[in-house]
Enzyme design. Structure first.
Site, PDB file in Angstrom:
ATOM      1  N   ASP A 259       0.839  -1.204   0.000  1.00 53.52           N
ATOM      2  CA  ASP A 259       0.000   0.000   0.000  1.00 53.52           C
ATOM      3  C   ASP A 259       0.877   1.258   0.000  1.00 53.52           C
ATOM      4  O   ASP A 259       1.939   1.277   0.622  1.00 53.52           O
ATOM      5  CB  ASP A 259      -0.848   0.082   1.278  1.00 53.52           C
ATOM      6  CG  ASP A 259      -1.994  -0.916   1.310  1.00 53.52           C
ATOM      7  OD1 ASP A 259      -1.991  -1.883   0.539  1.00 53.52           O
ATOM      8  OD2 ASP A 259      -2.901  -0.716   2.154  1.00 53.52           O
TER       9      ASP A 259
ATOM     10  N   GLY B  46       1.862  -2.269  -5.456  1.00 54.90           N
ATOM     11  CA  GLY B  46       1.246  -3.576  -5.651  1.00 54.90           C
ATOM     12  C   GLY B  46      -0.077  -3.742  -4.916  1.00 54.90           C
ATOM     13  O   GLY B  46      -0.659  -4.832  -4.934  1.00 54.90           O
ATOM     14  N   ASP B  47      -0.559  -2.692  -4.248  1.00 54.05           N
ATOM     15  CA  ASP B  47      -1.829  -2.816  -3.516  1.00 54.05           C
ATOM     16  C   ASP B  47      -2.550  -1.468  -3.596  1.00 54.05           C
ATOM     17  O   ASP B  47      -2.352  -0.726  -4.551  1.00 54.05           O
ATOM     18  CB  ASP B  47      -1.559  -3.296  -2.080  1.00 54.05           C
ATOM     19  CG  ASP B  47      -2.739  -4.083  -1.502  1.00 54.05           C
ATOM     20  OD1 ASP B  47      -3.871  -3.569  -1.545  1.00 54.05           O
ATOM     21  OD2 ASP B  47      -2.538  -5.202  -1.000  1.00 54.05           O
ATOM     22  N   ASP B  48      -3.391  -1.130  -2.605  1.00 56.65           N
ATOM     23  CA  ASP B  48      -4.117   0.136  -2.661  1.00 56.65           C
ATOM     24  C   ASP B  48      -3.138   1.320  -2.665  1.00 56.65           C
ATOM     25  O   ASP B  48      -2.143   1.311  -1.943  1.00 56.65           O
ATOM     26  CB  ASP B  48      -5.046   0.269  -1.448  1.00 56.65           C
ATOM     27  CG  ASP B  48      -6.137  -0.803  -1.428  1.00 56.65           C
ATOM     28  OD1 ASP B  48      -6.470  -1.336  -2.506  1.00 56.65           O
ATOM     29  OD2 ASP B  48      -6.637  -1.116  -0.327  1.00 56.65           O
TER      30      ASP B  48
END
Ligand SMILES: *[C@@H]1O[C@H](CO)[C@@H](O)[C@H](O)[C@H]1NC(C)=O
Ligand SMILES: *[C@@H]1O[C@H](CO)[C@@H](O)[C@H](O)[C@H]1NC(C)=O
Ligand SMILES: *[C@@H]1O[C@H](CO)[C@@H](O)[C@H](O)[C@H]1NC(C)=O
Ligand SMILES: *[C@@H]1O[C@H](CO)[C@@H](O)[C@H](O)[C@H]1NC(C)=O
Ligand SMILES: *[C@@H]1O[C@H](CO)[C@@H](O)[C@H](O)[C@H]1NC(C)=O
Length: 448
Positions: free
Chosen positions: A235, A255-257
Protein backbone atom coordinates in the site's frame (compact mmCIF):
# COMPACT_ATOMS: atom_id res chain seq x y z
CA UNK A 1 -16.77 57.97 3.02
CA UNK A 2 -15.76 58.98 -0.52
CA UNK A 3 -15.98 56.19 -3.09
CA UNK A 4 -12.61 54.47 -3.63
CA UNK A 5 -10.80 55.28 -6.87
CA UNK A 6 -11.67 52.84 -9.67
CA UNK A 7 -8.07 51.60 -10.02
CA UNK A 8 -8.01 50.42 -6.41
CA UNK A 9 -11.32 48.63 -6.92
CA UNK A 10 -9.93 46.93 -10.00
CA UNK A 11 -6.73 45.88 -8.20
CA UNK A 12 -8.74 44.50 -5.28
CA UNK A 13 -10.98 42.56 -7.66
CA UNK A 14 -7.94 41.09 -9.42
CA UNK A 15 -6.39 40.08 -6.10
CA UNK A 16 -9.61 38.36 -5.06
CA UNK A 17 -9.79 36.54 -8.40
CA UNK A 18 -6.16 35.43 -8.04
CA UNK A 19 -6.82 34.12 -4.54
CA UNK A 20 -9.89 32.22 -5.74
CA UNK A 21 -7.94 30.68 -8.63
CA UNK A 22 -5.12 29.54 -6.36
CA UNK A 23 -5.12 25.80 -5.70
CA UNK A 24 -6.13 24.61 -2.31
CA UNK A 25 -3.25 23.04 -0.44
CA UNK A 26 -2.49 21.20 2.79
CA UNK A 27 -0.75 24.26 4.20
CA UNK A 28 -1.95 24.92 7.74
CA UNK A 29 -2.92 21.29 8.46
CA UNK A 30 0.37 20.86 10.33
CA UNK A 31 2.23 23.91 11.63
CA UNK A 32 5.17 25.05 9.53
CA UNK A 33 8.26 23.59 11.31
CA UNK A 34 10.42 26.25 12.98
CA UNK A 35 13.78 27.17 11.49
CA UNK A 36 16.07 24.48 12.84
CA UNK A 37 18.87 26.13 14.79
CA UNK A 38 21.26 23.18 14.58
CA UNK A 39 22.45 20.80 11.92
CA UNK A 40 24.03 17.33 12.02
CA UNK A 41 25.32 15.53 8.95
CA UNK A 42 25.13 11.76 8.92
CA UNK A 43 28.72 11.81 7.63
CA UNK A 44 29.86 13.70 10.76
CA UNK A 45 28.65 10.98 13.14
CA UNK A 46 30.59 8.19 11.46
CA UNK A 47 28.20 7.38 8.62
CA UNK A 48 29.43 6.30 5.20
CA UNK A 49 27.30 6.62 2.10
CA UNK A 50 29.20 4.02 0.10
CA UNK A 51 26.31 1.57 -0.29
CA UNK A 52 28.16 -1.10 1.73
CA UNK A 53 28.75 0.25 5.23
CA UNK A 54 25.86 -0.33 7.65
CA UNK A 55 24.77 3.04 9.08
CA UNK A 56 22.29 1.86 11.71
CA UNK A 57 24.55 2.99 14.56
CA UNK A 58 25.28 6.32 12.85
CA UNK A 59 21.56 7.08 12.53
CA UNK A 60 21.06 6.10 16.19
CA UNK A 61 23.95 8.37 17.27
CA UNK A 62 22.62 11.29 15.24
CA UNK A 63 19.10 10.92 16.60
CA UNK A 64 20.39 10.54 20.19
CA UNK A 65 22.34 13.77 19.76
CA UNK A 66 19.23 15.56 18.46
CA UNK A 67 17.18 14.14 21.32
CA UNK A 68 19.63 15.48 23.91
CA UNK A 69 19.06 18.99 22.57
CA UNK A 70 15.31 18.59 23.30
CA UNK A 71 14.18 21.06 20.68
CA UNK A 72 16.42 23.91 21.81
CA UNK A 73 16.95 26.53 19.08
CA UNK A 74 14.04 25.25 17.04
CA UNK A 75 15.25 21.67 16.82
CA UNK A 76 17.85 20.02 14.62
CA UNK A 77 18.15 19.03 10.98
CA UNK A 78 19.71 15.66 10.21
CA UNK A 79 21.33 16.02 6.81
CA UNK A 80 21.74 12.91 4.67
CA UNK A 81 24.28 13.80 1.96
CA UNK A 82 24.27 12.38 -1.57
CA UNK A 83 25.27 8.71 -1.50
CA UNK A 84 23.75 5.35 -0.65
CA UNK A 85 23.28 4.97 3.08
CA UNK A 86 22.64 1.35 3.93
CA UNK A 87 20.93 0.91 7.31
CA UNK A 88 18.80 -1.25 9.56
CA UNK A 89 15.74 0.21 11.31
CA UNK A 90 16.14 3.44 13.28
CA UNK A 91 13.91 5.72 15.32
CA UNK A 92 13.24 9.42 14.89
CA UNK A 93 12.74 11.92 17.68
CA UNK A 94 10.75 15.14 18.20
CA UNK A 95 11.70 18.56 16.81
CA UNK A 96 13.77 17.21 13.99
CA UNK A 97 13.99 17.37 10.24
CA UNK A 98 15.27 14.36 8.35
CA UNK A 99 16.58 15.88 5.12
CA UNK A 100 17.68 13.79 2.14
CA UNK A 101 19.83 15.72 -0.32
CA UNK A 102 19.37 15.23 -4.05
CA UNK A 103 21.02 11.90 -4.79
CA UNK A 104 20.75 10.66 -1.20
CA UNK A 105 19.35 7.15 -0.79
CA UNK A 106 18.52 5.62 2.59
CA UNK A 107 18.54 1.93 1.75
CA UNK A 108 17.28 -0.83 4.01
CA UNK A 109 19.77 -3.60 4.61
CA UNK A 110 18.74 -7.02 3.43
CA UNK A 111 21.33 -8.64 5.68
CA UNK A 112 18.91 -9.37 8.48
CA UNK A 113 16.38 -10.92 6.17
CA UNK A 114 18.85 -12.39 3.74
CA UNK A 115 18.96 -15.88 5.11
CA UNK A 116 15.39 -16.99 5.15
CA UNK A 117 13.77 -16.80 8.55
CA UNK A 118 16.87 -15.13 9.96
CA UNK A 119 15.19 -11.84 10.68
CA UNK A 120 16.76 -11.89 14.15
CA UNK A 121 18.52 -8.54 13.71
CA UNK A 122 15.35 -6.76 12.68
CA UNK A 123 13.71 -5.75 16.00
CA UNK A 124 10.16 -6.80 16.76
CA UNK A 125 7.65 -4.38 18.23
CA UNK A 126 4.32 -5.00 19.91
CA UNK A 127 1.20 -5.38 17.81
CA UNK A 128 -0.90 -2.25 17.45
CA UNK A 129 -3.57 -2.21 20.17
CA UNK A 130 -6.28 -1.56 17.56
CA UNK A 131 -5.24 -4.70 15.63
CA UNK A 132 -4.53 -7.08 18.51
CA UNK A 133 -1.84 -8.89 16.52
CA UNK A 134 0.38 -8.35 13.52
CA UNK A 135 -1.67 -7.63 10.41
CA UNK A 136 -0.31 -10.68 8.62
CA UNK A 137 0.57 -13.11 11.37
CA UNK A 138 -0.17 -13.52 15.08
CA UNK A 139 2.24 -11.92 17.55
CA UNK A 140 4.51 -8.91 17.18
CA UNK A 141 5.66 -7.26 13.98
CA UNK A 142 8.97 -6.13 12.60
CA UNK A 143 9.62 -2.46 13.33
CA UNK A 144 9.48 -0.21 10.30
CA UNK A 145 12.71 0.94 8.65
CA UNK A 146 12.04 4.48 9.90
CA UNK A 147 9.94 4.58 13.03
CA UNK A 148 8.77 7.05 15.64
CA UNK A 149 6.35 6.99 18.54
CA UNK A 150 4.98 9.80 20.70
CA UNK A 151 6.70 12.49 18.65
CA UNK A 152 5.90 16.10 17.90
CA UNK A 153 7.17 18.39 15.14
CA UNK A 154 8.75 15.95 12.70
CA UNK A 155 9.63 16.99 9.15
CA UNK A 156 10.78 14.31 6.73
CA UNK A 157 11.79 15.93 3.48
CA UNK A 158 14.53 16.65 0.99
CA UNK A 159 15.41 17.29 -2.60
CA UNK A 160 13.60 14.23 -3.92
CA UNK A 161 16.01 11.81 -2.19
CA UNK A 162 14.97 8.17 -1.93
CA UNK A 163 13.99 5.84 0.91
CA UNK A 164 14.44 2.34 -0.50
CA UNK A 165 13.10 -0.65 1.43
CA UNK A 166 14.69 -3.32 -0.80
CA UNK A 167 11.49 -5.24 -0.11
CA UNK A 168 12.03 -8.17 -2.48
CA UNK A 169 13.47 -10.52 0.18
CA UNK A 170 10.43 -9.86 2.33
CA UNK A 171 8.03 -10.34 -0.60
CA UNK A 172 9.71 -13.68 -1.37
CA UNK A 173 9.37 -14.85 2.25
CA UNK A 174 5.72 -13.86 2.12
CA UNK A 175 5.16 -15.77 -1.12
CA UNK A 176 6.95 -18.86 0.23
CA UNK A 177 5.10 -18.56 3.55
CA UNK A 178 8.35 -18.57 5.51
CA UNK A 179 7.76 -15.28 7.32
CA UNK A 180 7.71 -15.66 11.10
CA UNK A 181 6.03 -12.29 11.79
CA UNK A 182 4.33 -9.37 10.01
CA UNK A 183 6.54 -7.49 7.55
CA UNK A 184 7.86 -3.98 8.34
CA UNK A 185 6.59 -0.72 6.88
CA UNK A 186 9.01 1.69 5.24
CA UNK A 187 7.91 4.57 7.51
CA UNK A 188 5.61 4.32 10.51
CA UNK A 189 4.81 7.07 12.98
CA UNK A 190 2.64 6.28 15.99
CA UNK A 191 0.99 8.65 18.50
CA UNK A 192 2.64 11.62 16.82
CA UNK A 193 1.46 15.11 15.98
CA UNK A 194 2.57 17.90 13.61
CA UNK A 195 4.22 15.76 10.96
CA UNK A 196 5.13 16.79 7.40
CA UNK A 197 6.43 14.32 4.83
CA UNK A 198 7.33 15.87 1.48
CA UNK A 199 9.53 15.90 -1.60
CA UNK A 200 10.81 12.33 -1.32
CA UNK A 201 10.67 9.03 -3.18
CA UNK A 202 9.59 5.94 -1.25
CA UNK A 203 10.30 2.70 -3.00
CA UNK A 204 10.06 -1.06 -2.60
CA UNK A 205 8.67 -1.15 0.91
CA UNK A 206 8.54 -4.63 2.46
CA UNK A 207 4.86 -3.94 3.40
CA UNK A 208 2.72 -0.74 3.51
CA UNK A 209 4.91 2.27 2.62
CA UNK A 210 3.80 5.20 4.79
CA UNK A 211 1.75 4.43 7.91
CA UNK A 212 0.71 7.24 10.28
CA UNK A 213 -1.23 5.55 13.08
CA UNK A 214 -2.83 7.30 16.11
CA UNK A 215 -1.48 10.59 14.72
CA UNK A 216 -2.91 14.05 14.15
CA UNK A 217 -1.97 17.04 11.98
CA UNK A 218 -0.17 15.09 9.28
CA UNK A 219 0.72 16.33 5.80
CA UNK A 220 2.07 14.15 3.01
CA UNK A 221 2.83 16.16 -0.13
CA UNK A 222 4.91 15.88 -3.28
CA UNK A 223 5.94 12.29 -2.70
CA UNK A 224 6.51 9.51 -5.19
CA UNK A 225 5.72 6.00 -3.96
CA UNK A 226 6.86 3.13 -6.13
CA UNK A 227 6.71 -0.66 -5.86
CA UNK A 228 6.18 -3.31 -8.53
CA UNK A 229 2.54 -4.12 -9.30
CA UNK A 230 3.16 -7.74 -8.25
CA UNK A 231 4.69 -6.85 -4.86
CA UNK A 232 2.35 -8.08 -2.11
CA UNK A 233 0.61 -5.58 0.22
CA UNK A 234 2.76 -2.58 -0.68
CA UNK A 235 0.00 0.00 0.00
CA UNK A 236 1.15 3.56 -0.70
CA UNK A 237 -0.14 5.73 2.15
CA UNK A 238 -2.39 4.36 4.92
CA UNK A 239 -3.68 6.92 7.47
CA UNK A 240 -4.87 4.73 10.34
CA UNK A 241 -6.89 5.93 13.36
CA UNK A 242 -5.53 9.41 12.62
CA UNK A 243 -7.17 12.80 12.39
CA UNK A 244 -6.53 15.99 10.48
CA UNK A 245 -4.51 14.39 7.71
CA UNK A 246 -3.88 15.93 4.28
CA UNK A 247 -2.29 14.14 1.33
CA UNK A 248 -1.70 15.93 -1.97
CA UNK A 249 0.29 16.25 -5.18
CA UNK A 250 1.73 12.77 -5.20
CA UNK A 251 2.39 9.96 -7.64
CA UNK A 252 1.79 6.42 -6.37
CA UNK A 253 2.26 3.14 -8.21
CA UNK A 254 2.36 0.03 -6.01
CA UNK A 255 1.25 -3.58 -5.65
CA UNK A 256 -1.83 -2.82 -3.52
CA UNK A 257 -4.12 0.14 -2.66
CA UNK A 258 -2.56 3.52 -3.46
CA UNK A 259 -4.17 5.22 -0.46
CA UNK A 260 -6.27 3.36 2.13
CA UNK A 261 -7.81 4.94 5.22
CA UNK A 262 -8.06 2.49 8.10
CA UNK A 263 -9.03 2.44 11.80
CA UNK A 264 -8.40 -0.91 13.47
CA UNK A 265 -9.50 -4.49 13.24
CA UNK A 266 -12.64 -6.10 14.64
CA UNK A 267 -12.87 -6.45 18.45
CA UNK A 268 -9.48 -4.77 18.98
CA UNK A 269 -10.37 -1.76 16.86
CA UNK A 270 -13.82 -1.50 18.45
CA UNK A 271 -12.28 -1.51 21.96
CA UNK A 272 -9.58 1.00 21.01
CA UNK A 273 -12.25 3.21 19.39
CA UNK A 274 -10.02 5.70 17.62
CA UNK A 275 -11.51 6.89 14.32
CA UNK A 276 -9.82 8.30 11.27
CA UNK A 277 -11.42 11.69 10.67
CA UNK A 278 -10.88 14.98 8.92
CA UNK A 279 -8.92 13.57 6.01
CA UNK A 280 -8.32 15.43 2.74
CA UNK A 281 -6.74 13.85 -0.31
CA UNK A 282 -6.23 15.74 -3.54
CA UNK A 283 -4.33 15.65 -6.83
CA UNK A 284 -3.06 12.08 -6.72
CA UNK A 285 -1.93 10.28 -9.87
CA UNK A 286 -1.16 6.60 -10.08
CA UNK A 287 -1.87 3.00 -10.92
CA UNK A 288 -1.95 -0.41 -9.29
CA UNK A 289 -3.73 -3.76 -9.27
CA UNK A 290 -6.02 -2.91 -6.32
CA UNK A 291 -7.75 0.39 -5.43
CA UNK A 292 -6.78 3.95 -6.25
CA UNK A 293 -8.58 5.28 -3.19
CA UNK A 294 -9.79 2.88 -0.51
CA UNK A 295 -11.37 2.95 2.91
CA UNK A 296 -10.86 -0.23 4.94
CA UNK A 297 -11.18 -3.00 5.16
CA UNK A 298 -10.12 -2.27 8.76
CA UNK A 299 -12.73 0.32 9.83
CA UNK A 300 -13.57 -0.73 13.38
CA UNK A 301 -12.71 2.61 15.01
CA UNK A 302 -14.78 4.43 12.36
CA UNK A 303 -13.89 6.63 9.39
CA UNK A 304 -15.61 9.99 8.94
CA UNK A 305 -15.40 13.37 7.28
CA UNK A 306 -13.24 12.51 4.31
CA UNK A 307 -12.85 14.63 1.18
CA UNK A 308 -11.06 13.18 -1.85
CA UNK A 309 -10.74 15.16 -5.07
CA UNK A 310 -8.83 15.22 -8.32
CA UNK A 311 -7.62 11.64 -8.67
CA UNK A 312 -6.07 10.68 -11.97
CA UNK A 313 -5.93 6.89 -12.09
CA UNK A 314 -4.94 4.43 -14.77
CA UNK A 315 -4.56 0.63 -15.06
CA UNK A 316 -6.31 -0.02 -11.76
CA UNK A 317 -8.00 -3.04 -10.27
CA UNK A 318 -10.71 -0.81 -8.75
CA UNK A 319 -11.01 2.95 -8.99
CA UNK A 320 -12.64 3.63 -5.63
CA UNK A 321 -13.18 0.89 -3.04
CA UNK A 322 -14.92 1.22 0.30
CA UNK A 323 -14.60 -2.13 2.04
CA UNK A 324 -15.72 -3.43 5.39
CA UNK A 325 -17.13 -6.62 6.84
CA UNK A 326 -19.44 -8.15 9.43
CA UNK A 327 -17.64 -8.25 12.77
CA UNK A 328 -15.93 -4.92 12.10
CA UNK A 329 -18.46 -2.66 13.82
CA UNK A 330 -17.52 1.00 13.51
CA UNK A 331 -18.78 3.28 10.77
CA UNK A 332 -17.93 4.90 7.47
CA UNK A 333 -19.76 8.21 7.05
CA UNK A 334 -19.58 11.68 5.56
CA UNK A 335 -17.36 10.69 2.65
CA UNK A 336 -17.10 12.72 -0.55
CA UNK A 337 -15.06 11.62 -3.55
CA UNK A 338 -15.13 13.85 -6.61
CA UNK A 339 -13.33 14.78 -9.84
CA UNK A 340 -11.89 11.37 -10.67
CA UNK A 341 -10.60 10.23 -14.05
CA UNK A 342 -10.03 6.54 -14.48
CA UNK A 343 -8.43 5.00 -17.55
CA UNK A 344 -8.59 1.21 -17.33
CA UNK A 345 -10.04 -0.71 -14.40
CA UNK A 346 -11.77 -4.00 -13.65
CA UNK A 347 -14.30 -2.07 -11.54
CA UNK A 348 -15.02 1.62 -11.46
CA UNK A 349 -16.44 1.61 -7.94
CA UNK A 350 -16.98 -0.95 -5.22
CA UNK A 351 -18.63 -0.49 -1.87
CA UNK A 352 -18.52 -3.88 -0.20
CA UNK A 353 -19.71 -5.26 3.11
CA UNK A 354 -17.96 -8.61 2.80
CA UNK A 355 -14.26 -7.89 2.34
CA UNK A 356 -11.29 -8.70 4.56
CA UNK A 357 -10.40 -11.38 7.07
CA UNK A 358 -10.58 -11.43 10.84
CA UNK A 359 -7.75 -11.30 13.42
CA UNK A 360 -8.92 -14.41 15.27
CA UNK A 361 -12.07 -16.32 16.10
CA UNK A 362 -13.12 -14.02 18.96
CA UNK A 363 -14.79 -11.41 16.77
CA UNK A 364 -18.55 -11.02 17.01
CA UNK A 365 -20.09 -11.51 13.55
CA UNK A 366 -23.21 -9.68 14.68
CA UNK A 367 -21.36 -6.41 15.23
CA UNK A 368 -22.03 -4.69 11.91
CA UNK A 369 -20.46 -1.58 10.42
CA UNK A 370 -22.69 1.40 9.52
CA UNK A 371 -22.04 2.95 6.13
CA UNK A 372 -23.91 6.23 5.57
CA UNK A 373 -23.68 9.44 3.53
CA UNK A 374 -21.15 8.52 0.86
CA UNK A 375 -21.15 10.79 -2.15
CA UNK A 376 -19.30 9.93 -5.35
CA UNK A 377 -19.48 12.62 -8.00
CA UNK A 378 -17.94 13.78 -11.25
CA UNK A 379 -16.21 10.54 -12.16
CA UNK A 380 -15.26 9.86 -15.75
CA UNK A 381 -13.86 6.46 -16.75
CA UNK A 382 -12.92 4.66 -19.93
CA UNK A 383 -11.78 1.08 -20.57
CA UNK A 384 -13.78 -0.03 -17.53
CA UNK A 385 -14.85 -3.69 -17.46
CA UNK A 386 -17.54 -3.59 -14.75
CA UNK A 387 -19.24 -0.39 -13.63
CA UNK A 388 -19.39 -1.46 -10.02
CA UNK A 389 -20.72 -3.39 -7.10
CA UNK A 390 -22.47 -1.78 -4.16
CA UNK A 391 -23.24 -4.46 -1.64
CA UNK A 392 -24.34 -3.60 1.85
CA UNK A 393 -25.07 -5.98 4.68
CA UNK A 394 -28.60 -7.36 5.02
CA UNK A 395 -29.02 -6.16 8.60
CA UNK A 396 -27.07 -2.96 8.06
CA UNK A 397 -28.21 -1.45 4.78
CA UNK A 398 -25.69 1.06 3.41
CA UNK A 399 -27.63 4.34 3.37
CA UNK A 400 -27.52 7.65 1.54
CA UNK A 401 -25.09 6.37 -1.07
CA UNK A 402 -25.17 9.02 -3.76
CA UNK A 403 -23.71 8.82 -7.24
CA UNK A 404 -23.85 11.92 -9.34
CA UNK A 405 -22.36 12.54 -12.77
CA UNK A 406 -20.58 9.20 -12.78
CA UNK A 407 -19.83 8.16 -16.38
CA UNK A 408 -18.09 4.86 -16.96
CA UNK A 409 -17.41 3.45 -20.42
CA UNK A 410 -16.00 0.15 -21.62
CA UNK A 411 -14.24 -0.47 -24.89
CA UNK A 412 -16.89 -2.91 -26.14
CA UNK A 413 -19.59 -3.25 -23.51
CA UNK A 414 -19.43 -2.54 -19.83
CA UNK A 415 -20.74 -4.84 -17.11
CA UNK A 416 -23.75 -3.28 -15.30
CA UNK A 417 -24.00 -1.99 -11.74
CA UNK A 418 -24.84 -4.66 -9.20
CA UNK A 419 -26.37 -3.66 -5.90
CA UNK A 420 -27.95 -5.13 -2.81
CA UNK A 421 -28.72 -3.93 0.70
CA UNK A 422 -28.14 -0.32 -0.29
CA UNK A 423 -30.26 2.82 -0.47
CA UNK A 424 -29.47 6.17 -1.96
CA UNK A 425 -29.73 8.12 -5.13
CA UNK A 426 -28.24 8.48 -8.56
CA UNK A 427 -28.17 11.36 -11.00
CA UNK A 428 -26.56 11.32 -14.44
CA UNK A 429 -25.01 7.89 -14.05
CA UNK A 430 -23.76 5.83 -17.01
CA UNK A 431 -24.36 2.89 -17.44
CA UNK A 432 -27.81 3.22 -15.89
CA UNK A 433 -27.62 2.73 -12.16
CA UNK A 434 -29.21 -0.11 -10.24
CA UNK A 435 -32.81 0.42 -9.16
CA UNK A 436 -31.89 0.52 -5.46
CA UNK A 437 -30.29 3.91 -6.08
CA UNK A 438 -32.70 5.25 -8.69
CA UNK A 439 -35.81 4.53 -6.68
CA UNK A 440 -34.86 6.82 -3.82
CA UNK A 441 -33.41 9.68 -5.86
CA UNK A 442 -36.64 11.61 -5.28
CA UNK A 443 -35.50 12.23 -1.71
CA UNK A 444 -33.37 14.85 -3.42
CA UNK A 445 -30.34 14.62 -1.16
CA UNK A 446 -28.09 13.98 -4.16
CA UNK A 447 -28.89 17.29 -5.78
CA UNK A 448 -26.45 20.01 -4.90
C1 LIG B 1 12.47 2.46 18.67
O1 LIG B 1 11.61 2.87 19.70
C2 LIG B 1 10.75 1.85 20.16
C3 LIG B 1 9.80 2.47 21.15
O2 LIG B 1 8.93 3.35 20.47
C4 LIG B 1 11.57 0.73 20.75
O3 LIG B 1 10.71 -0.31 21.17
C5 LIG B 1 12.51 0.20 19.67
O4 LIG B 1 13.36 -0.76 20.24
C6 LIG B 1 13.34 1.32 19.10
N1 LIG B 1 14.02 0.78 17.93
C7 LIG B 1 15.29 1.00 17.69
C8 LIG B 1 15.81 0.40 16.42
O5 LIG B 1 16.00 1.66 18.42
C1 LIG C 1 11.54 12.57 -8.06
O1 LIG C 1 12.01 11.28 -8.38
C2 LIG C 1 11.06 10.45 -9.05
C3 LIG C 1 11.60 9.05 -9.14
O2 LIG C 1 12.90 9.05 -9.64
C4 LIG C 1 10.74 11.07 -10.40
O3 LIG C 1 9.80 10.27 -11.07
C5 LIG C 1 10.18 12.45 -10.15
O4 LIG C 1 9.94 13.08 -11.38
C6 LIG C 1 11.14 13.30 -9.32
N1 LIG C 1 10.49 14.54 -8.98
C7 LIG C 1 11.12 15.71 -9.03
C8 LIG C 1 10.31 16.91 -8.67
O5 LIG C 1 12.30 15.81 -9.36
C1 LIG D 1 5.80 20.62 -4.08
O1 LIG D 1 6.57 20.83 -5.26
C2 LIG D 1 6.30 22.07 -5.88
C3 LIG D 1 7.04 22.11 -7.21
O2 LIG D 1 8.33 21.59 -7.07
C4 LIG D 1 6.71 23.20 -4.91
O3 LIG D 1 6.41 24.44 -5.47
C5 LIG D 1 5.94 23.05 -3.60
O4 LIG D 1 6.39 24.00 -2.66
C6 LIG D 1 6.14 21.67 -3.03
N1 LIG D 1 5.27 21.49 -1.88
C7 LIG D 1 5.71 21.16 -0.69
C8 LIG D 1 4.68 20.98 0.36
O5 LIG D 1 6.88 20.99 -0.43
C1 LIG E 1 -21.37 14.96 8.85
O1 LIG E 1 -21.29 16.27 8.35
C2 LIG E 1 -22.31 17.10 8.91
C3 LIG E 1 -22.23 18.43 8.22
O2 LIG E 1 -20.91 18.91 8.18
C4 LIG E 1 -22.09 17.25 10.39
O3 LIG E 1 -23.12 18.03 10.95
C5 LIG E 1 -22.12 15.88 11.01
O4 LIG E 1 -21.81 15.98 12.38
C6 LIG E 1 -21.13 15.01 10.34
N1 LIG E 1 -21.26 13.70 10.86
C7 LIG E 1 -20.30 13.13 11.49
C8 LIG E 1 -20.60 11.76 11.89
O5 LIG E 1 -19.23 13.66 11.70
C1 LIG F 1 -22.62 14.17 4.31
O1 LIG F 1 -21.20 14.26 4.23
C2 LIG F 1 -20.71 15.48 3.71
C3 LIG F 1 -19.22 15.39 3.70
O2 LIG F 1 -18.81 14.35 2.91
C4 LIG F 1 -21.17 16.63 4.54
O3 LIG F 1 -20.75 17.83 3.95
C5 LIG F 1 -22.68 16.60 4.63
O4 LIG F 1 -23.10 17.64 5.47
C6 LIG F 1 -23.13 15.28 5.20
N1 LIG F 1 -24.58 15.24 5.25
C7 LIG F 1 -25.23 14.94 6.36
C8 LIG F 1 -26.71 15.01 6.23
O5 LIG F 1 -24.64 14.64 7.39
Amino acid sequence: MPPPPPLVVLAAALLLAAAAAQEETCSGVAPEPPRRGAWVSLASVGGRGDGRTLNTAAFARAVARIERRRGARGGTLLYVPPGVWLTGPFNLTSHMTLFLARGAVIRATQLCAFVEQDTSNWPLVDPLPSYGRGRELPGGRYTSLIHGSGLQDVFITGENGTIDGQGSVWWDMWKKRTLPFTRPHLLELMYSTDVIISNLVFQDSPFWNIHPVYCSNVVVANVTVLAPHDSPNTDGIDPDSSSNVCIEDSYISTGDDLIAIKSGWDEYGIAFARPSSGITIRRITGSGPFAGFAIGSETSGGVENVLVEHLNLFSMGVGIHIKTNSGRGGFVRNITVSEVTLNGARYGLRISGDVGGHPDTSYNPNVLPAVDNVSIKNVWGQNIRQAGLIRGIRNSVFSRICLSNVKLYGSASIGPWKCRAVSGGALDVQPSPCTELVSTSRTGFCAS
